[in-house]
Design a protein around this motif. Structure first.
Motif: not given
Length: 227
Positions: A20, A24, A27, A29, A35, A37, A49
């Motif tokens: 998992t 991240c 990206r 997820n 999900c 973050v 992000y």
């Protein structure tokens, strides 16, 4: 922190969050609706992000190799050529041929497949398929390569080949590898991170993690008391 030209191995019991967390870093997820973050992950001081970040370009900079080899149902040549073509990295067929040869050479596969580039990639052996997927990842010249248990579906000989390859690729790329094998982490990485129940417990030089861990949870896992 993950250094340039370094292999960071992430270890820990099943379900502790290694994969998992790995997802991240480019990206992946984002594709999971539930999900969420928080926090920031920085690649060369850019927050990946940040809303202005182009996710497609990010995934070109941060390539990924999965647990199970997943070549496209296309020729060996087209598996490698696909990425450079869609990212506009080549001007003509000669340049594309060069990228295909260089990528397969770096992945240690060129000599085995150079006379059958038109064969379907899925017809290769498991170990060859995984090296094809590594060649596909490096064809677009990423800065970072993420590997999610890349050897778990391979036999010991193919595993040794991929491990040697990881060591060679480190000269050009930063590599983050999730592995269920502590022996593999000890062999291929310069630094190791230990995860437990969704938390990063400890990260340090690999020798220190395996010989003199700083946290009792790490020591319990390394010595086989649980895991």
């Amino acid at each position: 922190d993950i250094g340039k030209n370094e292999v960071l191995a992430m270890i820990g019991p099943s379900g502790c969050g290694k994969s998992t967390f790995l997802r991240c870093l480019n990206r992946m997820n984002d594709t999971i609706d539930s999900c969420k973050v928080t926090g920031s992950i920085r690649l060369d001081d850019e927050d990946i992000y940040d809303p202005s970040m182009d996710v497609e370009l990010l995934r070109a900079r941060v390539g990924m190799v999965f647990q199970k080899p997943n070549p496209f149902p296309k020729s060996i040549y087209e598996n490698i050529a696909y990425g450079p073509r869609i990212h506009g990295l080549t001007r003509d067929k000669t340049e594309l041929d060069e990228i295909v040869e260089n990528s397969l050479t770096r992945a240690g596969l060129w000599k085995e497949v150079k006379d059958r580039l038109d064969d379907v990639g899925t017809g290769l052996s498991g170990g060859q398929q995984q090296r094809l997927c590594i060649a596909r990842a490096i064809a677009i010249n990423p800065e970072v390569i993420l590997m999610d248990e890349p050897c778990s579906a391979l036999d010991p000989i193919a595993t040794a080949t991929v491990e040697e390859l990881i060591d060679e690729l480190r000269q050009r790329y930063t590599i983050v590898i999730v592995t269920h094998s502590m022996q593999q982490a000890a062999r291929v990485s310069q630094r190791t991170a230990y995860f437990h129940l969704g938390k990063l417990i400890e990260v340090d030089k690999t020798d220190k993690i395996f010989n003199n861990p700083g946290h009792e949870l790490t020591e319990a896992y390394i010595t086989g008391r649980f895991g």
